[in-house]
Design an enzyme around this catalytic site. Structure first.
Site, PDB file in Angstrom:
ATOM      1  N   TRP A   1       0.864  -0.989   0.152  1.00 21.33           N
ATOM      2  CA  TRP A   1       0.085   0.102  -0.009  1.00 21.33           C
ATOM      3  C   TRP A   1       0.960   1.209  -0.107  1.00 21.33           C
ATOM      4  O   TRP A   1       1.791   1.132   0.665  1.00 21.33           O
ATOM      5  CB  TRP A   1      -0.820   0.140   1.359  1.00 21.33           C
ATOM      6  CG  TRP A   1      -1.448   1.264   1.231  1.00 21.33           C
ATOM      7  CD1 TRP A   1      -2.773   1.801   0.392  1.00 21.33           C
ATOM      8  CD2 TRP A   1      -1.532   2.529   1.976  1.00 21.33           C
ATOM      9  NE1 TRP A   1      -3.131   3.040   0.574  1.00 21.33           N
ATOM     10  CE2 TRP A   1      -2.161   3.492   1.730  1.00 21.33           C
ATOM     11  CE3 TRP A   1      -0.424   2.831   3.025  1.00 21.33           C
ATOM     12  CZ2 TRP A   1      -2.176   4.710   2.320  1.00 21.33           C
ATOM     13  CZ3 TRP A   1      -0.226   3.911   3.558  1.00 21.33           C
ATOM     14  CH2 TRP A   1      -1.311   5.023   3.328  1.00 21.33           C
TER      15      TRP A   1
ATOM     16  N   GLU B   1      -2.967  -2.971  -2.623  1.00 25.64           N
ATOM     17  CA  GLU B   1      -4.197  -2.430  -2.161  1.00 25.64           C
ATOM     18  C   GLU B   1      -4.392  -1.036  -2.384  1.00 25.64           C
ATOM     19  O   GLU B   1      -3.846  -0.184  -2.349  1.00 25.64           O
ATOM     20  CB  GLU B   1      -3.532  -2.296  -0.399  1.00 25.64           C
ATOM     21  CG  GLU B   1      -4.883  -1.682   0.471  1.00 25.64           C
ATOM     22  CD  GLU B   1      -4.515  -1.551   1.815  1.00 25.64           C
ATOM     23  OE1 GLU B   1      -3.357  -1.847   2.076  1.00 25.64           O
ATOM     24  OE2 GLU B   1      -5.648  -1.490   2.674  1.00 25.64           O
TER      25      GLU B   1
ATOM     26  N   LYS C   1      -7.098   2.557  -2.728  1.00 28.52           N
ATOM     27  CA  LYS C   1      -7.533   3.637  -1.892  1.00 28.52           C
ATOM     28  C   LYS C   1      -8.273   4.540  -2.734  1.00 28.52           C
ATOM     29  O   LYS C   1      -7.748   5.096  -3.555  1.00 28.52           O
ATOM     30  CB  LYS C   1      -6.648   3.872  -0.765  1.00 28.52           C
ATOM     31  CG  LYS C   1      -7.047   4.987   0.316  1.00 28.52           C
ATOM     32  CD  LYS C   1      -6.141   5.005   1.232  1.00 28.52           C
ATOM     33  CE  LYS C   1      -6.610   5.883   2.512  1.00 28.52           C
ATOM     34  NZ  LYS C   1      -5.851   5.833   3.585  1.00 28.52           N
TER      35      LYS C   1
ATOM     36  N   ASP D   1      -9.697  -3.086   1.032  1.00 28.20           N
ATOM     37  CA  ASP D   1      -9.718  -2.517   2.572  1.00 28.20           C
ATOM     38  C   ASP D   1     -10.926  -2.058   2.730  1.00 28.20           C
ATOM     39  O   ASP D   1     -11.419  -0.944   1.923  1.00 28.20           O
ATOM     40  CB  ASP D   1      -8.609  -1.461   2.692  1.00 28.20           C
ATOM     41  CG  ASP D   1      -8.746  -0.919   4.213  1.00 28.20           C
ATOM     42  OD1 ASP D   1      -9.661  -0.632   4.553  1.00 28.20           O
ATOM     43  OD2 ASP D   1      -7.613  -0.896   4.929  1.00 28.20           O
TER      44      ASP D   1
ATOM     45  N   HIS E   1     -11.417   1.955   2.339  1.00 23.55           N
ATOM     46  CA  HIS E   1     -10.987   2.492   1.212  1.00 23.55           C
ATOM     47  C   HIS E   1     -11.719   2.912  -0.131  1.00 23.55           C
ATOM     48  O   HIS E   1     -11.517   2.891  -0.962  1.00 23.55           O
ATOM     49  CB  HIS E   1      -9.605   1.577   0.642  1.00 23.55           C
ATOM     50  CG  HIS E   1      -8.610   1.773   1.636  1.00 23.55           C
ATOM     51  ND1 HIS E   1      -7.289   1.506   1.294  1.00 23.55           N
ATOM     52  CD2 HIS E   1      -8.424   2.004   3.154  1.00 23.55           C
ATOM     53  CE1 HIS E   1      -6.552   1.562   2.432  1.00 23.55           C
ATOM     54  NE2 HIS E   1      -7.165   1.917   3.269  1.00 23.55           N
TER      55      HIS E   1
ATOM     56  N   HIS F   1      -8.453  -6.163   4.081  1.00 23.00           N
ATOM     57  CA  HIS F   1      -8.184  -5.520   5.166  1.00 23.00           C
ATOM     58  C   HIS F   1      -9.617  -5.224   5.935  1.00 23.00           C
ATOM     59  O   HIS F   1     -10.226  -4.299   5.375  1.00 23.00           O
ATOM     60  CB  HIS F   1      -7.538  -4.189   4.810  1.00 23.00           C
ATOM     61  CG  HIS F   1      -5.814  -4.284   4.905  1.00 23.00           C
ATOM     62  ND1 HIS F   1      -4.870  -3.370   4.791  1.00 23.00           N
ATOM     63  CD2 HIS F   1      -5.123  -5.424   5.198  1.00 23.00           C
ATOM     64  CE1 HIS F   1      -3.756  -3.972   4.992  1.00 23.00           C
ATOM     65  NE2 HIS F   1      -4.037  -5.274   5.317  1.00 23.00           N
TER      66      HIS F   1
ATOM     67  N   ASP G   1     -11.823   6.888   6.460  1.00 29.48           N
ATOM     68  CA  ASP G   1     -11.182   5.787   6.792  1.00 29.48           C
ATOM     69  C   ASP G   1     -10.442   5.944   8.198  1.00 29.48           C
ATOM     70  O   ASP G   1      -9.270   5.875   8.176  1.00 29.48           O
ATOM     71  CB  ASP G   1     -10.089   5.469   5.482  1.00 29.48           C
ATOM     72  CG  ASP G   1      -9.117   4.339   5.683  1.00 29.48           C
ATOM     73  OD1 ASP G   1      -9.826   3.262   6.309  1.00 29.48           O
ATOM     74  OD2 ASP G   1      -8.014   4.355   5.311  1.00 29.48           O
TER      75      ASP G   1
ATOM     76  N   ASP H   1     -10.355   3.846  10.549  1.00 29.47           N
ATOM     77  CA  ASP H   1      -9.966   2.631  11.129  1.00 29.47           C
ATOM     78  C   ASP H   1     -10.157   2.312  12.564  1.00 29.47           C
ATOM     79  O   ASP H   1      -9.383   2.046  13.482  1.00 29.47           O
ATOM     80  CB  ASP H   1      -8.412   2.746  11.036  1.00 29.47           C
ATOM     81  CG  ASP H   1      -7.857   2.548   9.527  1.00 29.47           C
ATOM     82  OD1 ASP H   1      -8.324   1.500   9.133  1.00 29.47           O
ATOM     83  OD2 ASP H   1      -7.144   3.117   9.022  1.00 29.47           O
TER      84      ASP H   1
ATOM     85  N   ASP I   1      -7.452  -4.504  10.085  1.00 32.61           N
ATOM     86  CA  ASP I   1      -6.479  -3.162   9.819  1.00 32.61           C
ATOM     87  C   ASP I   1      -7.170  -2.157  10.494  1.00 32.61           C
ATOM     88  O   ASP I   1      -7.905  -1.398   9.807  1.00 32.61           O
ATOM     89  CB  ASP I   1      -6.188  -3.060   8.338  1.00 32.61           C
ATOM     90  CG  ASP I   1      -5.481  -1.734   7.963  1.00 32.61           C
ATOM     91  OD1 ASP I   1      -4.769  -1.245   9.057  1.00 32.61           O
ATOM     92  OD2 ASP I   1      -5.396  -1.153   6.901  1.00 32.61           O
TER      93      ASP I   1
HETATM   94  C1  RNT Z   1      -3.975   2.876   4.704  1.00 30.63           C
HETATM   95  C2  RNT Z   1      -3.916   1.224   4.286  1.00 30.63           C
HETATM   96  C3  RNT Z   1      -2.881   0.536   4.991  1.00 30.63           C
HETATM   97  C4  RNT Z   1      -2.398   0.701   6.415  1.00 30.63           C
HETATM   98  C5  RNT Z   1      -1.657  -0.217   6.911  1.00 30.63           C
HETATM   99  C6  RNT Z   1      -0.788   0.230   8.343  1.00 30.63           C
HETATM  100  O1  RNT Z   1      -4.984   3.453   4.576  1.00 30.63           O
HETATM  101  O2  RNT Z   1      -5.084   0.743   4.811  1.00 30.63           O
HETATM  102  O3  RNT Z   1      -3.079  -0.900   4.829  1.00 30.63           O
HETATM  103  O4  RNT Z   1      -3.487   0.837   7.219  1.00 30.63           O
HETATM  104  O5  RNT Z   1      -0.567  -0.611   6.239  1.00 30.63           O
HETATM  105 ZN    ZN Z   2      -5.532  -1.485   4.909  1.00 32.62          ZN
END
Ligand code: RNT
Ligand code: ZN
Length: 413
Positions: A179, A220, A222, A253, A256, A280, A288, A290, A320
């Site tokens: 990523w 990955e 986004k 993810d 994302h 993820h 995003d 998290d 994640d």
């Molecule tokens: C960031 C991505 C990525 C990170 C990690 C720490 O938006 O989701 O995967 O969260 O690599």
């Molecule tokens: Zn991620």
């Protein structure tokens, strides 16, 4: 009849075999991200976080050394049922010296391999293309600066070599996921140039071939990050095409995408075109963000698609999220237990019956059955799973993280 036996009868009546569900769940692997333990700090002791991702909160007791992070992971894993893996980032080498990211080698991660071997678990890995002076312009693999691009290409080559070493040592393929934070805050004058450079960088990185028994590569995408609102170089279209053409895994993810898009809906489409995909799993709140993964509708929908598509072997599930406002060990436990709970919920759903209702256009019965299922005794089956896996049942794990906080976390300065 105890509670589990009574639940088993209730599920049996709708054609669901709880014993089979428990057996399948025990074989489902979830990769636990090490970075929840220390707010993605790593062991380099340098730059602060960058790349449009953010950890908020200052709950005391975060892990500051490899020993502390490993101890915290051990505590969390002792409270989580199932077959876990550990997901590492390149900023977590265990070295006595400072090693630049483009010079990392397998030996810098020997301690993690020993850790994983002792516990019989697999490792996954990620290059770290943020929180570093070479990423200060906001562009890494797509930078127009040859030196910057070279540095990050070499970093990714180094981390793939380490990932292959993990896979070989542990006898389980290591998922290596790239990523990058690359993007633009303001409307760029050129959207194809950076992507062309990213493509070239990836071509060079993946020109090194490894045995797929050791390493599985994913990329990955986004939609946007803080400070890169106008354009993200590694967009979904970019990576979906890149992965398809180069036989790599797409990593989705669920933080994302645009908030009205659902990763659960993307899974079946992706599975028609790829042998495997990676996830993820996170909980985006308005962006995003998290947040810690909860047992919410989208988590259940994601699990339902994986199970319904008979794809537990084909979807590599990783977590994640990062929350520094609560006990970090408890955050691991809550999120990971929820992932397994969602899978159990999916395994306790009579999918075949629901599919035939759909094919008969009987949406009345689909709705009625699904709503009834919401009050079925899933918790009793879950408790039985925890009991068989020798981890605390129900709320019992909470006193364990409380005690760990009192005796260990709060002693850290
Ligand atoms: C960031 C991505 C990525 C990170 C990690 C720490 O938006 O989701 O995967 O969260 O690599
Ligand atoms: Zn991620």
């Amino acid at each position: 009849m105890n509670r589990y036996e009574s639940a088993r009868e209730q599920y049996r009546a709708i054609g669901v075999d709880t014993e089979k569900a428990l057996e399948t769940l025990a074989g489902a692997a979830v990769s636990i991200h090490c970075w929840q333990g220390d707010d993605i700090n790593g062991f380099e002791n340098t730059s602060s976080l960058s790349g449009g991702i953010q950890v908020t909160g200052n709950y005391p007791g975060k892990a500051q050394t490899p020993e502390q992070l490993m101890a915290d992971l051990d505590k969390a894993m002792s409270l989580i049922p199932g077959k876990h893996r550990i997901n590492l980032h390149a900023i977590y080498p265990v070295t006595g010296e400072k090693v630049e990211r483009d010079k990392l080698e397998p030996r810098h991660f020997e301690a993690w391999v020993a850790f994983a071997k002792e516990r019989g678990i697999g490792l996954d890995f990620n290059p770290t293309l943020f929180a570093h002076p070479m990423a200060d312009t906001g562009l890494t693999l797509s930078s127009p600066d040859d030196n910057v691009r070279r540095f990050w290409i070499d970093h990714c080559k180094a981390t793939r070599k380490i990932a292959a070493y993990f896979g070989r040592e542990l006898g389980s393929p290591c998922l290596h996921n790239i990523w990058i934070p690359d993007g633009f805050k303001e409307i760029p004058a050129d959207r194809i140039g950076p992507r062309r450079r990213l493509k070239q960088s990836l071509d060079e990185i993946f020109s090194v071939k490894y045995d797929p028994a050791y390493i599985v590569d994913s990329v990955e995408s986004k939609v946007f990050g803080i400070g890169v609102e106008a354009c993200t170089v590694g967009s979904h279209e970019f990576y979906m095409n890149y992965a398809a053409k180069n036989n790599l895994l797409c990593l989705l993810d669920n933080g994302h995408f645009h908030p009205t898009e659902a990763v659960s809906d993307k899974i079946p489409s992706m599975l028609l075109f790829a042998d495997q995909i990676a996830l993820h799993v996170t909980r985006p709140m308005r962006w995003d963000s998290d947040h810690v993964v909860l047992l919410d509708d989208e988590l259940k929908n994601i699990a339902a698609e994986i199970v319904r598509c008979d794809a537990l072997e084909r979807v590599l599930i990783g977590l994640d999220y990062f929350d520094a406002s609560v006990n970090r060990v408890a955050a691991w436990v809550v999120g990971t237990r929820n992932m397994y709970k969602a899978l159990l919920d999916a395994l306790l759903t009579p999918h075949q019956a629901l599919v035939s209702m759909q094919d008969r256009w009987d949406f009345t019965h689909i709705m009625a059955l699904r709503e009834e299922l919401k009050t079925f005794p899933m918790g009793d089956v879950w408790d039985e799973f925890c009991r068989r896996q020798n981890v605390p049942v129900g709320m019992d794990w909470i006193s364990e993280t409380d005690a760990y906080e009192k005796n260990v976390l709060s002693q850290r300065t």
